[in-house]
Design a protein around this motif. Sequence first.
Motif, mmCIF file in Angstrom:
data_model
loop_
_atom_site.group_PDB
_atom_site.id
_atom_site.type_symbol
_atom_site.label_atom_id
_atom_site.label_comp_id
_atom_site.label_asym_id
_atom_site.label_seq_id
_atom_site.Cartn_x
_atom_site.Cartn_y
_atom_site.Cartn_z
ATOM 1 N N ASN A 119 6.651 4.636 10.705
ATOM 2 C CA ASN A 119 5.912 3.605 9.979
ATOM 3 C C ASN A 119 6.244 3.749 8.500
ATOM 4 O O ASN A 119 6.169 4.859 7.958
ATOM 5 C CB ASN A 119 4.417 3.812 10.173
ATOM 6 C CG ASN A 119 3.668 2.541 10.507
ATOM 7 O OD1 ASN A 119 2.612 2.600 11.113
ATOM 8 N ND2 ASN A 119 4.179 1.386 10.120
ATOM 9 N N THR A 120 6.634 2.694 7.833
ATOM 10 C CA THR A 120 7.036 2.791 6.431
ATOM 11 C C THR A 120 6.002 2.159 5.515
ATOM 12 O O THR A 120 5.589 1.013 5.725
ATOM 13 C CB THR A 120 8.399 2.115 6.214
ATOM 14 O OG1 THR A 120 9.369 2.688 7.105
ATOM 15 C CG2 THR A 120 8.877 2.307 4.785
ATOM 16 N N VAL A 163 5.419 1.085 1.638
ATOM 17 C CA VAL A 163 6.229 0.781 0.463
ATOM 18 C C VAL A 163 5.330 0.443 -0.722
ATOM 19 O O VAL A 163 4.554 -0.521 -0.672
ATOM 20 C CB VAL A 163 7.174 -0.408 0.749
ATOM 21 C CG1 VAL A 163 8.064 -0.693 -0.454
ATOM 22 C CG2 VAL A 163 8.027 -0.124 1.992
ATOM 23 N N LEU A 203 15.527 -1.846 6.004
ATOM 24 C CA LEU A 203 14.386 -1.073 6.501
ATOM 25 C C LEU A 203 14.105 -1.346 7.975
ATOM 26 O O LEU A 203 13.495 -0.518 8.658
ATOM 27 C CB LEU A 203 13.136 -1.374 5.674
ATOM 28 C CG LEU A 203 13.062 -0.763 4.275
ATOM 29 C CD1 LEU A 203 11.723 -1.103 3.640
ATOM 30 C CD2 LEU A 203 13.252 0.741 4.316
ATOM 31 N N SER A 250 12.111 0.980 10.636
ATOM 32 C CA SER A 250 10.839 0.496 11.181
ATOM 33 C C SER A 250 11.059 -0.910 11.721
ATOM 34 O O SER A 250 11.078 -1.879 10.956
ATOM 35 C CB SER A 250 9.756 0.502 10.101
ATOM 36 O OG SER A 250 9.552 1.817 9.601
ATOM 37 N N VAL A 253 6.518 -2.100 8.674
ATOM 38 C CA VAL A 253 6.714 -1.863 7.241
ATOM 39 C C VAL A 253 5.510 -2.448 6.520
ATOM 40 O O VAL A 253 5.258 -3.650 6.585
ATOM 41 C CB VAL A 253 8.014 -2.524 6.725
ATOM 42 C CG1 VAL A 253 8.119 -2.339 5.205
ATOM 43 C CG2 VAL A 253 9.239 -1.932 7.416
ATOM 44 N N ARG A 283 3.845 -3.222 3.005
ATOM 45 C CA ARG A 283 4.141 -3.380 1.579
ATOM 46 C C ARG A 283 2.833 -3.468 0.795
ATOM 47 O O ARG A 283 1.916 -4.186 1.199
ATOM 48 C CB ARG A 283 4.991 -4.625 1.350
ATOM 49 C CG ARG A 283 6.376 -4.542 1.994
ATOM 50 C CD ARG A 283 7.136 -5.857 1.885
ATOM 51 N NE ARG A 283 8.492 -5.726 2.391
ATOM 52 C CZ ARG A 283 8.821 -5.798 3.687
ATOM 53 N NH1 ARG A 283 7.868 -6.007 4.595
ATOM 54 N NH2 ARG A 283 10.071 -5.661 4.070
#
Length: 239
Positions: free
Chosen positions: A37-38, A40, A57, A61, A69, A71
């Motif tokens: 899991n990203t 940002v 990305l 992910s 992702v 954000r």
Amino acid sequence: MSFQRIAWGITGAGHFLDRSYQVFKELKLRNPELSINTYVSRAAEEVLRMYGLEQKLVKISGGDYLEEVFRESEQGSSSPKVGRFLLDRYDALFVTPATSNTVSKIAYGIADSLVTNAVAQAVKGRVPVYIVPVDIEGSIISEMPYNIDRKQCRHCETCPPRENCPHGAISEKNGVTDQIELLKCKGCGACKELCPYNAIKGGPVEVLVRDVDMRNVEIVKGLQGITVLESPEAILELF
């Protein structure tokens, strides 16, 4: 260690950014079942575009549950998705690259961004946190985004980089090329190849690490639940 579900926090540094991406890409290649899991940060959203990594990305992910992702610009001030760190969803959180600003906030318990909030909740949820600061000691060689060297630029009326930039990131003033607008630049590098006078640069620059940043890294090293790593590649040794 056995990590199957991890979170990756990205902050707004260019240094270590591509190397961090390559590390997580390698982890996915080694273990396709690994969930990443990203998270940002707002600054990272801009820097990822500058370095041409925003669209990549998806290789880390892909969008499924625990592979999204997140954000900061889309999460709101309360960052509700970081609540997952209290619900036994992750085996570890990796923050790389971690800017000096992020490190200083973590050092003094400030959690006012998506990534610093994730760190705070991870520690509260007993999820191990690994941080790769960009400013540890001495000096670093940082990779800079593309820019125009005004001493090299001939201010051609017909500018191949400007005319062919797929993102319209090169502006003009009084009919000649003026600058690269970094918030539009995607870091593809097409402009550098098209300039016949090598006026478009982007490469390594030596940067001094401030003493205050080194002190903050030492503080973070002593915090509960957090381990400081010296490079993104050190992450590979944990798997």
